[in-house]
Design an enzyme around this catalytic site. Structure first.
Site, PDB file in Angstrom:
ATOM      1  N   GLY A 193       0.833  -1.197   0.000  1.00 18.99           N
ATOM      2  CA  GLY A 193       0.000   0.000   0.000  1.00 18.99           C
ATOM      3  C   GLY A 193       0.867   1.245   0.000  1.00 18.99           C
ATOM      4  O   GLY A 193       2.061   1.187   0.313  1.00 18.99           O
TER       5      GLY A 193
ATOM      6  N   HIS B  40       8.547  -7.686  -2.768  1.00 19.48           N
ATOM      7  CA  HIS B  40       7.340  -8.136  -3.478  1.00 19.48           C
ATOM      8  C   HIS B  40       7.605  -9.469  -4.193  1.00 19.48           C
ATOM      9  O   HIS B  40       8.160  -9.483  -5.299  1.00 19.48           O
ATOM     10  CB  HIS B  40       6.899  -7.086  -4.497  1.00 19.48           C
ATOM     11  CG  HIS B  40       6.300  -5.868  -3.885  1.00 19.48           C
ATOM     12  ND1 HIS B  40       4.950  -5.708  -3.697  1.00 19.48           N
ATOM     13  CD2 HIS B  40       6.884  -4.748  -3.388  1.00 19.48           C
ATOM     14  CE1 HIS B  40       4.718  -4.537  -3.126  1.00 19.48           C
ATOM     15  NE2 HIS B  40       5.878  -3.931  -2.928  1.00 19.48           N
TER      16      HIS B  40
ATOM     17  N   SER C  88     -12.038  -7.160 -24.587  1.00 21.01           N
ATOM     18  CA  SER C  88     -13.437  -7.006 -24.976  1.00 21.01           C
ATOM     19  C   SER C  88     -13.934  -8.219 -25.760  1.00 21.01           C
ATOM     20  O   SER C  88     -15.095  -8.619 -25.633  1.00 21.01           O
ATOM     21  CB  SER C  88     -13.639  -5.728 -25.793  1.00 21.01           C
ATOM     22  OG  SER C  88     -12.934  -5.780 -27.010  1.00 21.01           O
TER      23      SER C  88
ATOM     24  N   GLU D 217       5.423 -11.251  -5.579  1.00 21.96           N
ATOM     25  CA  GLU D 217       4.434 -11.447  -6.647  1.00 21.96           C
ATOM     26  C   GLU D 217       4.864 -10.889  -7.994  1.00 21.96           C
ATOM     27  O   GLU D 217       4.276 -11.236  -9.025  1.00 21.96           O
ATOM     28  CB  GLU D 217       3.086 -10.829  -6.239  1.00 21.96           C
ATOM     29  CG  GLU D 217       3.027  -9.310  -6.212  1.00 21.96           C
ATOM     30  CD  GLU D 217       3.515  -8.688  -4.918  1.00 21.96           C
ATOM     31  OE1 GLU D 217       3.174  -7.521  -4.662  1.00 21.96           O
ATOM     32  OE2 GLU D 217       4.246  -9.361  -4.156  1.00 21.96           O
TER      33      GLU D 217
ATOM     34  N   LYS E 129      -4.122  -9.525 -17.697  1.00 25.67           N
ATOM     35  CA  LYS E 129      -4.117  -9.775 -19.137  1.00 25.67           C
ATOM     36  C   LYS E 129      -3.762 -11.215 -19.481  1.00 25.67           C
ATOM     37  O   LYS E 129      -4.404 -11.824 -20.347  1.00 25.67           O
ATOM     38  CB  LYS E 129      -3.134  -8.817 -19.814  1.00 25.67           C
ATOM     39  CG  LYS E 129      -3.102  -8.903 -21.327  1.00 25.67           C
ATOM     40  CD  LYS E 129      -4.346  -8.295 -21.951  1.00 25.67           C
ATOM     41  CE  LYS E 129      -4.340  -6.785 -21.802  1.00 25.67           C
ATOM     42  NZ  LYS E 129      -5.480  -6.161 -22.514  1.00 25.67           N
TER      43      LYS E 129
ATOM     44  N   SER F 116     -13.866  -3.900 -29.106  1.00 30.45           N
ATOM     45  CA  SER F 116     -12.789  -3.195 -29.814  1.00 30.45           C
ATOM     46  C   SER F 116     -11.971  -4.113 -30.708  1.00 30.45           C
ATOM     47  O   SER F 116     -11.231  -3.645 -31.564  1.00 30.45           O
ATOM     48  CB  SER F 116     -11.855  -2.544 -28.790  1.00 30.45           C
ATOM     49  OG  SER F 116     -11.109  -3.538 -28.097  1.00 30.45           O
ATOM     50  N   GLY F 117     -12.065  -5.424 -30.483  1.00 34.11           N
ATOM     51  CA  GLY F 117     -11.221  -6.364 -31.211  1.00 34.11           C
ATOM     52  C   GLY F 117      -9.981  -6.755 -30.436  1.00 34.11           C
ATOM     53  O   GLY F 117      -9.215  -7.604 -30.866  1.00 34.11           O
ATOM     54  N   GLY F 118      -9.775  -6.119 -29.268  1.00 35.16           N
ATOM     55  CA  GLY F 118      -8.697  -6.537 -28.392  1.00 35.16           C
ATOM     56  C   GLY F 118      -9.104  -7.781 -27.626  1.00 35.16           C
ATOM     57  O   GLY F 118     -10.273  -8.163 -27.597  1.00 35.16           O
ATOM     58  N   VAL F 119      -8.155  -8.417 -26.958  1.00 33.18           N
ATOM     59  CA  VAL F 119      -8.448  -9.683 -26.297  1.00 33.18           C
ATOM     60  C   VAL F 119      -9.414  -9.504 -25.125  1.00 33.18           C
ATOM     61  O   VAL F 119     -10.238 -10.382 -24.850  1.00 33.18           O
ATOM     62  CB  VAL F 119      -7.150 -10.386 -25.847  1.00 33.18           C
ATOM     63  CG1 VAL F 119      -6.459  -9.628 -24.719  1.00 33.18           C
ATOM     64  CG2 VAL F 119      -7.417 -11.823 -25.432  1.00 33.18           C
TER      65      VAL F 119
END
Length: 505
Positions: free
Chosen positions: A54, A166, A224, A168, A361, A219-222
């Site tokens: 944080g 971190h 959407s 992660e 993503k 939009s044609g992106g992965v």
């Protein structure tokens, strides 16, 4: 199903922790840091808690806190960065502001044997992002790791662990091993998969959207595209996909979308709104104002389309990195407003549905594969929601957009020819609002420079610039200056994230 809960203290990587745990095969979800203890007790098969990073300081009056009774739940607790400091603070230790910050890759020394560090070497590379440090440990705790800057960089108590770094992020090479060790400490079974997520989400959407008509911004992106197919599997013909041609999209993008989605049982509508978007962006130079203007116009268009289609639900392919960078959680800092998050009005006349909002993503790509989307969608490079408007630094005009569109197409095409396209996260061009002197055809030229940016990443939260072979860079530069008459200089961006972001705006 065994599960781990991440308590979110506003860190940029809270959901990334969750994503890593899911990648290891255990179901994980993120809850607000102030989730009541009674609610935590009711969670079935809860095997462990992770306290996230944080931006605040634990000793500040209004800094985010959790109920101290979490340590009495009888399950292991792991604190990361701010969470590490908070455990020390709540249990009676001392946290102070360090004399200097510790940012980036650091050498970490394992100073005492611990189950948390099983399988690690005595020295490890870890990624730090802090200034405050734990100065004194609570009673019953002991140091298990240190760095030159942070003598108490990791500690252990009874069923409680803390690490200042971190694990992660990908910049901590053995971070996944540490998280895997924590799952073993929690005795958490690894039985979760993306197929489970798809089945559960489709079932939930079918119940939530029963009897409702929905539209989705495609939009044609992965992102959407995956959201569209996921929702269509739940409500079928009650979903209408809308592609808005903003004039800010990729080369031949509209044709690409029409071709790909003609193979799916999906109603697709095309809206030509180029003139409306360029009018909305006239005179706008501030990046946040651009994003807000684009977001506002998108909402207006989709409210219009909803009235035409009789829809009451707006589906968006928003993912977690969009939301956290927009400062959507209570304690998170706004990095930049994503048009589909901070650009939305407070009183939206449509019910908002974001089935991918907690995914990163690479998780979306795995889900897309699970749903049967083609590789030309799954492997397509990331493209920002506001489009080329944020790759034109300064005021946006059709002429400037065309320059950056052509340049970006050349960058991608040359990477594909070199067999490098699939190995990078995104590759694009940025047009700067300045001109520089050059010489072309034995004459002085005074034209725009183009900046080429190519980055590697797993999740968009951190990234490294890609070390492109010089011969490929030279081909890109030569083509841009030869084929785009308004450009006489090409630069390559070698900034990582952080301190930079993926995009320039």
């Amino acid at each position: 199903m065994d599960r781990i809960v991440v308590l979110d203290f506003g860190g940029q990587y809270s959901h990334l922790i969750s994503r890593r745990i899911r990648e290891l095969g255990t179901y994980c979800e993120v809850l607000p840091c102030d989730t009541p203890i009674e609610e935590l007790r009711r969670i079935p098969d809860l095997k462990g808690l992770i306290l996230s990073g944080g931006a605040a300081s634990v000793y500040e009056k209004d800094s985010p806190k959790c109920d101290e009774r979490i340590f009495g739940l009888g399950i292991p607790v792991l604190g990361i960065c701010y969470g590490h400091q908070l455990i020390a603070h709540l249990r009676g230790g001392k946290v102070v502001r360090g004399e200097s910050g510790e940012y980036g890759v650091t050498e970490f020394k394992v100073t005492k044997k611990s189950k948390l560090f099983e399988g690690l070497k005595g020295k490890e590379r870890v990624w730090m992002n802090h200034r405050d440090v734990v100065r004194e440990l609570p009673e019953g705790f002991e140091v298990i790791g240190s760095t030159d800057h942070s003598p108490i960089a990791a500690f252990e108590g009874k069923n409680v662990y803390g690490v200042q770094f971190h694990p992660e992020v990908s910049h901590t090479p053995n971070g996944m091993k540490i998280l895997e060790n924590f799952l073993s400490i929690c005795k958490a079974r690894r039985a979760w998969s993306m197929r489970d997520f798809a089945k559960r989400t489709i079932s939930d959407l079918r119940e939530r959207l029963k009897g409702k008509r929905a539209i989705i911004a495609l939009s044609g992106g992965v992102d959407s595209s995956t959201a569209a197919i996921l929702v269509s599997k739940a409500i079928g013909k009650d979903l209408v996909a809308v592609y808005v041609d903003t004039g800010l999209m990729r080369e031949e993008d509209r044709e690409f979308v029409e071709k790909v989605f003609s193979k799916f049982d999906l109603k697709l509508r095309i809206v030509d709104a180029k003139e409306r978007f360029f009018n909305a962006l006239k005179g706008v130079t501030d990046p946040e104002e651009k994003r807000r203007a684009i977001g506002k116009l998108f909402v207006e268009i989709f409210e219009e389309m909803a009235r035409e289609e009789g829809a009451e639900v707006l589906v968006q392919g928003t993912i977690y990195s969009d939301r956290i960078e927009s400062g959507i959680t209570k304690y998170s800092s706004r990095i930049k407003s994503h048009h589909n998050v901070a650009g939305l009005p407070r009183e939206l006349n449509l019910e908002l549905c974001e089935p991918l909002k907690d995914l990163y993503k690479d998780e979306v790509r795995r889900l897309a594969k699970e749903l049967g989307l083609p590789d030309e969608i799954i492997k397509r490079h990331v493209f920002p929601g506001p489009g080329l408007a944020i790759r034109v630094v300064g005021e946006v005009t059709p002429e400037k957009v065309e320059i950056v569109r052509k340049a970006s197409y050349i960058v991608e095409e040359e990477l594909k020819k070199a067999g490098l396209y699939d190995g990078v996260w995104m590759a694009f061009a940025v047009l700067l609002p300045i001109k520089s002197v050059g010489v072309q055809g034995d004459e002085r030229s005074y034209k725009h420079p183009i900046v080429v940016r190519i980055v590697e990443s797993r999740d968009a939260m951190t990234a490294n610039f890609f070390r492109v072979p010089y011969e490929v860079l030279e081909r890109i530069s030569t083509r841009i200056t030869n084929e785009i008459s308004q450009v006489n200089r090409v630069l390559y961006d070698i900034s990582n994230k952080p301190p930079a972001t993926m995009e320039w705006e």
